[in-house]
Design an enzyme around this catalytic site. Structure first.
Site, PDB file in Angstrom:
ATOM      1  N   MET A  30       0.852  -1.201   0.000  1.00  0.00           N
ATOM      2  CA  MET A  30       0.000   0.000   0.000  1.00  0.00           C
ATOM      3  C   MET A  30       0.885   1.247   0.000  1.00  0.00           C
ATOM      4  O   MET A  30       0.424   2.342   0.334  1.00  0.00           O
ATOM      5  CB  MET A  30      -0.935  -0.021   1.208  1.00  0.00           C
ATOM      6  CG  MET A  30      -1.919  -1.189   1.132  1.00  0.00           C
ATOM      7  SD  MET A  30      -3.407  -0.938   2.088  1.00  0.00           S
ATOM      8  CE  MET A  30      -2.741  -0.856   3.731  1.00  0.00           C
ATOM      9  N   HIS A  34       9.043   1.177   3.419  1.00  0.00           N
ATOM     10  CA  HIS A  34      10.084   1.223   4.451  1.00  0.00           C
ATOM     11  C   HIS A  34      10.955  -0.016   4.281  1.00  0.00           C
ATOM     12  O   HIS A  34      10.748  -0.805   3.340  1.00  0.00           O
ATOM     13  CB  HIS A  34       9.457   1.308   5.846  1.00  0.00           C
ATOM     14  CG  HIS A  34       8.411   0.251   6.100  1.00  0.00           C
ATOM     15  ND1 HIS A  34       8.707  -1.095   6.165  1.00  0.00           N
ATOM     16  CD2 HIS A  34       7.067   0.345   6.277  1.00  0.00           C
ATOM     17  CE1 HIS A  34       7.599  -1.775   6.398  1.00  0.00           C
ATOM     18  NE2 HIS A  34       6.585  -0.918   6.463  1.00  0.00           N
ATOM     19  N   HIS A  37       9.273  -3.431   3.504  1.00  0.00           N
ATOM     20  CA  HIS A  37       8.881  -3.628   2.100  1.00  0.00           C
ATOM     21  C   HIS A  37      10.125  -3.894   1.240  1.00  0.00           C
ATOM     22  O   HIS A  37      10.103  -4.749   0.353  1.00  0.00           O
ATOM     23  CB  HIS A  37       8.201  -2.372   1.548  1.00  0.00           C
ATOM     24  CG  HIS A  37       6.926  -1.983   2.219  1.00  0.00           C
ATOM     25  ND1 HIS A  37       6.799  -0.830   2.950  1.00  0.00           N
ATOM     26  CD2 HIS A  37       5.708  -2.583   2.245  1.00  0.00           C
ATOM     27  CE1 HIS A  37       5.551  -0.726   3.395  1.00  0.00           C
ATOM     28  NE2 HIS A  37       4.873  -1.778   2.992  1.00  0.00           N
ATOM     29  N   ASP A 153       2.280  -9.500   8.681  1.00  0.00           N
ATOM     30  CA  ASP A 153       0.820  -9.641   8.616  1.00  0.00           C
ATOM     31  C   ASP A 153       0.517 -11.129   8.479  1.00  0.00           C
ATOM     32  O   ASP A 153       0.180 -11.615   7.394  1.00  0.00           O
ATOM     33  CB  ASP A 153       0.278  -8.826   7.434  1.00  0.00           C
ATOM     34  CG  ASP A 153       0.607  -7.354   7.586  1.00  0.00           C
ATOM     35  OD1 ASP A 153      -0.084  -6.674   8.350  1.00  0.00           O
ATOM     36  OD2 ASP A 153       1.595  -6.894   6.975  1.00  0.00           O
ATOM     37  N   SER A 188       6.391  -0.438  10.115  1.00  0.00           N
ATOM     38  CA  SER A 188       5.044  -0.315   9.571  1.00  0.00           C
ATOM     39  C   SER A 188       4.886   1.078   8.993  1.00  0.00           C
ATOM     40  O   SER A 188       5.429   2.051   9.549  1.00  0.00           O
ATOM     41  CB  SER A 188       4.015  -0.536  10.685  1.00  0.00           C
ATOM     42  OG  SER A 188       2.755  -0.046  10.276  1.00  0.00           O
ATOM     43  N   SER A 189       4.132   1.191   7.907  1.00  0.00           N
ATOM     44  CA  SER A 189       3.885   2.517   7.314  1.00  0.00           C
ATOM     45  C   SER A 189       3.159   3.415   8.301  1.00  0.00           C
ATOM     46  O   SER A 189       3.256   4.637   8.232  1.00  0.00           O
ATOM     47  CB  SER A 189       3.035   2.371   6.044  1.00  0.00           C
ATOM     48  OG  SER A 189       3.671   1.501   5.139  1.00  0.00           O
TER      49      SER A 189
HETATM   50  P1  AMP Z   1       1.478  -2.992   3.433  1.00  0.00           P
HETATM   51  O1  AMP Z   1       2.051  -1.927   2.567  1.00  0.00           O
HETATM   52  O2  AMP Z   1       1.467  -2.652   4.884  1.00  0.00           O
HETATM   53  O3  AMP Z   1       0.192  -3.556   2.909  1.00  0.00           O
HETATM   54  O4  AMP Z   1       2.528  -4.207   3.336  1.00  0.00           O
HETATM   55  C1  AMP Z   1       2.900  -4.744   2.099  1.00  0.00           C
HETATM   56  C2  AMP Z   1       3.675  -6.010   2.349  1.00  0.00           C
HETATM   57  O5  AMP Z   1       4.830  -5.715   3.116  1.00  0.00           O
HETATM   58  C3  AMP Z   1       2.873  -7.055   3.139  1.00  0.00           C
HETATM   59  O6  AMP Z   1       3.148  -8.339   2.624  1.00  0.00           O
HETATM   60  C4  AMP Z   1       3.417  -6.882   4.531  1.00  0.00           C
HETATM   61  O7  AMP Z   1       3.310  -8.049   5.316  1.00  0.00           O
HETATM   62  C5  AMP Z   1       4.868  -6.558   4.247  1.00  0.00           C
HETATM   63  N1  AMP Z   1       5.469  -5.868   5.382  1.00  0.00           N
HETATM   64  C6  AMP Z   1       4.985  -4.777   6.035  1.00  0.00           C
HETATM   65  N2  AMP Z   1       5.784  -4.475   7.074  1.00  0.00           N
HETATM   66  C7  AMP Z   1       6.783  -5.381   7.087  1.00  0.00           C
HETATM   67  C8  AMP Z   1       7.918  -5.596   7.935  1.00  0.00           C
HETATM   68  N3  AMP Z   1       8.171  -4.826   8.981  1.00  0.00           N
HETATM   69  N4  AMP Z   1       8.736  -6.637   7.640  1.00  0.00           N
HETATM   70  C9  AMP Z   1       8.476  -7.445   6.582  1.00  0.00           C
HETATM   71  N5  AMP Z   1       7.426  -7.297   5.760  1.00  0.00           N
HETATM   72  C10 AMP Z   1       6.589  -6.273   5.998  1.00  0.00           C
END
Ligand code: AMP
Length: 313
Positions: A30, A34, A37, A153, A188-189
């Site tokens: 999304m 960071h 990702h 997640d 986390s974002s």
């Molecule tokens: P999001 O942008 O939060 O939807 O995350 C996109 C992908 O990045 C998802 O598969 C998350 O599980 C992964 N992700 C988010 N934060 C982390 C993290 N701290 N370490 C590893 N993967 C992450």
């Protein structure tokens, strides 16, 4: 780096790569990228010929409209970061491209039962329908690929695995470990929305997991005790409002019938304006702490044998 906003153009770009014999790695996000990702993108770049990152803040998975409105958006920086981590393509569609009737909900949505219930599914009704629907659409547009997801997640990972299996999608799911800050806070974002004090308090989520894991490592097997220890840590700061602390079977995401095998500890809490989640795993091998029955039997047999020997003499 190519940035694409049309689903048709994105699908065609990946078809062309595969037609040239190149394997495709997909990293759905999304945005507000960071280091967590980037670890997914870097791994995809090591394992695939072409890497595509999707950046789409999916309205369907947000129950809380202020969370959706305040979700950080920074596409230019994301494109830069994705490229430096090894991606060649960024797919960043507008909401109307993914959901033509928006704000009307789409007529077709995907519901994954079982693993989507409980935990985040219970706290955020409809969340995993939104996740499953957008992931099914992204997979449908991208075609045959390896898709990289974070263990951060954990329940989402289980939902996506189930979705791929049940719908026979031509996607191999690759799970990647959680990347953390120095004090253990999972990246986390949403962390950018925390004040410095809230940011410090947020480290309690990781400490809560550590409290549960270390008790299990010491041999504690009463899950009520484990959960209580986790909750004490999660309640250590008045800035945190705990939601759940759970210990589940890592495969089913249900309460384990015996404390054995692969377990997952999960926590969720509200910190100031945001809700954070975290989890970690442990494999319990019962013989680590208990003498296996067959050893007790063979020791008893050996004792009886030696006693018998003495009697005969
Ligand atoms: P999001 O942008 O939060 O939807 O995350 C996109 C992908 O990045 C998802 O598969 C998350 O599980 C992964 N992700 C988010 N934060 C982390 C993290 N701290 N370490 C590893 N993967 C992450």
């Amino acid at each position: 780096m190519r940035v694409i906003s049309s689903a048709e153009v994105f699908a065609h770009a990946l078809d062309t790569e595969r037609a040239c014999g190149r394997s495709v790695g997909l990293v759905p996000t999304m945005g507000a990228l960071h280091a967590g990702h980037l670890s997914l993108i870097e791994r995809a770049a090591r394992e695939c010929d072409v890497v595509a990152v999707t950046v789409f803040v999916n309205p369907l998975q947000f129950g809380d409209s202020s969370d959706l409105a305040n979700y950080p958006r920074m596409l230019d920086a994301d494109v830069q970061l994705a490229g430096s981590a090894g991606a060649q393509l960024v797919f960043a569609p507008e909401v109307e491209e993914m959901y033509p009737g928006h704000p009307e909900p789409p007529s077709t949505s995907v519901h994954v039962s079982g693993v989507s219930e409980g935990l985040e599914g219970a706290s955020r009704p409809g969340h995993f329908d939104g996740v499953a629907t957008v992931v099914a659409k992204l997979f449908s547009v991208a075609g045959r690929c390896r898709a990289y997801f974070g263990e951060k997640d954990f329940q989402q990972l289980a939902v996506v695995r189930t979705l791929v299996r049940d719908l026979c999608l031509p996607v191999e799911i690759v799970a990647c470990p959680t990347v953390r800050e120095v004090d253990g806070l999972a990246m986390s974002s949403r962390n950018v929305r925390l004040s410095p004090d809230e940011r410090d308090a947020a480290a309690a989520l990781h400490r809560s997991l550590e409290a549960g894991l270390s008790a299990l490592r010491r041999g504690e097997r009463d899950l009520d005790v484990i959960r209580r220890l986790m909750r004490i840590e999660l309640s250590s700061s008045p800035m945190l409002e705990p939601d759940y602390v759970e210990v589940v079977d890592a495969r089913t995401l249900r309460a384990p019938s015996v404390v054995d095998g692969e377990l997952r500890l999960l926590v969720a809490a509200r910190v100031g304006p945001v809700r954070l989640i975290d989890n970690d795993g442990i494999v319990i091998e019962s013989y680590e702490f208990e003498t296996p029955v067959r050893d007790i039997v063979s020791v008893a047999a050996a004792d009886a044998h030696s006693t018998g020997d003495r009697k005969e003499r």
